[in-house]
Scaffold this active site. Structure first.
Site, mmCIF file in Angstrom:
data_model
loop_
_atom_site.group_PDB
_atom_site.id
_atom_site.type_symbol
_atom_site.label_atom_id
_atom_site.label_comp_id
_atom_site.label_asym_id
_atom_site.label_seq_id
_atom_site.Cartn_x
_atom_site.Cartn_y
_atom_site.Cartn_z
ATOM 1 N N GLU A 1 30.859 2.352 -53.147
ATOM 2 C CA GLU A 1 31.906 1.901 -52.095
ATOM 3 C C GLU A 1 31.637 2.636 -50.614
ATOM 4 O OE1 GLU A 1 36.089 1.429 -52.887
ATOM 5 O OE2 GLU A 1 35.881 2.172 -55.052
ATOM 6 N N GLU B 1 29.160 -7.351 -57.596
ATOM 7 C CA GLU B 1 29.847 -5.920 -57.345
ATOM 8 C C GLU B 1 28.981 -5.165 -56.226
ATOM 9 O OE1 GLU B 1 32.628 -4.742 -58.633
ATOM 10 O OE2 GLU B 1 33.355 -6.396 -59.606
#
Length: 249
Positions: free
Chosen positions: A110, A89
């Site tokens: 992100e 991730e």
């Protein structure tokens, strides 16, 4: 003579310290550094964020994490699976590169937010207001009002990831229970091809995109990290590592 009794808060602190010590006996500082050799690389946006001390402090808040398997191999598998998934991730690795699986924990959020302000942050890339609400409630922090804490406070960040790992949601088992072999598929799970193993954990985390669609690079990356960590900890990775043919939950 009356015996002294620890106050409840102090007793709990002792129990949490013991739990953290158990995790720390498997994931020592040296092992952590070897697993994540580039986490403090200057080219990584998370440089300096994911400290070992923050991980151990967060682990202490979840006594069963890495300690509830009943034997060392199961506990090691729980931790290898956790770091395998979270390394994917947060990876900064390049597909096919010789060091592809050495770049976990390079990112803490992100680059291009997809769901502001509740976009992916932290080791598990916690996403969505509902998850921020539930995680915040569980760890006693207002993450709906201040979601940025997941990318600014490393202990909070690790706690959100471990909370997700330990918590069953809806018809999904917890990642922790699957890793320990404690999950028994229902008839519906069996019909959907969902079987115990690391691939089911991928299904829990991102099955709507990565499962039931055949071979894909994301599965390969998750598996590669996990197998590397299993090798470092001296355990077998087990069967059913991918979710290529599983329907998502």
């Amino acid at each position: 003579m009356a015996r002294s009794v620890l106050p409840a808060a102090a007793a709990m602190a002792v129990l949490l310290a013991v739990a953290a010590a158990d995790v720390g006996s498997i994931i020592t500082q040296d092992v952590y550094n070897s697993m994540l050799p580039n986490r403090d690389n200057s080219i990584c946006p998370a440089n300096g964020f994911y400290t070992y001390d923050a991980f151990i402090q967060a682990a202490a808040a979840f006594p069963g994490f890495g300690t509830g398997g009943g034997d060392d191999d199961k506990n090691k598998r729980d931790l290898a699976a956790f770091f395998g998934q979270t390394s994917h991730e947060t990876t900064g690795g390049t597909r096919g590169a010789a060091d592809q699986f050495q770049w976990g924990y390079c990112f803490k959020e992100e680059i291009t937010p997809t769901d502001p302000p509740y976009y992916g942050r932290g080791p598990i890339q916690l996403t969505g207001q509902a998850n921020y609400q539930q995680a915040g409630d569980a760890i006693g922090v207002d993450l709906v009002g201040n979601p940025g804490l997941v990318a600014s406070d490393p202990v909070v960040s690790f706690k959100t990831a471990i909370w997700f790992w330990m918590t069953a949601q809806g018809n999904k088992p917890s990642c922790h229970d699957v890793a320990l072999g404690n999950w028994t598929p229902s008839d519906a799970d069996t019909a959907a091809g969902r079987v115990p193993g690391y691939g089911c954990i991928t299904n829990i985390i991102n099955g709507g995109i990565e499962c039931g669609v055949g071979a894909n690079d994301a599965n390969v990356d998750r598996i590669g990290y996990y197998q590397r960590y299993c090798g470092m900890l001296g355990i077998d990775a087990g069967a059913n590592l991918d979710c290529y043919t599983q329907q998502h939950f």
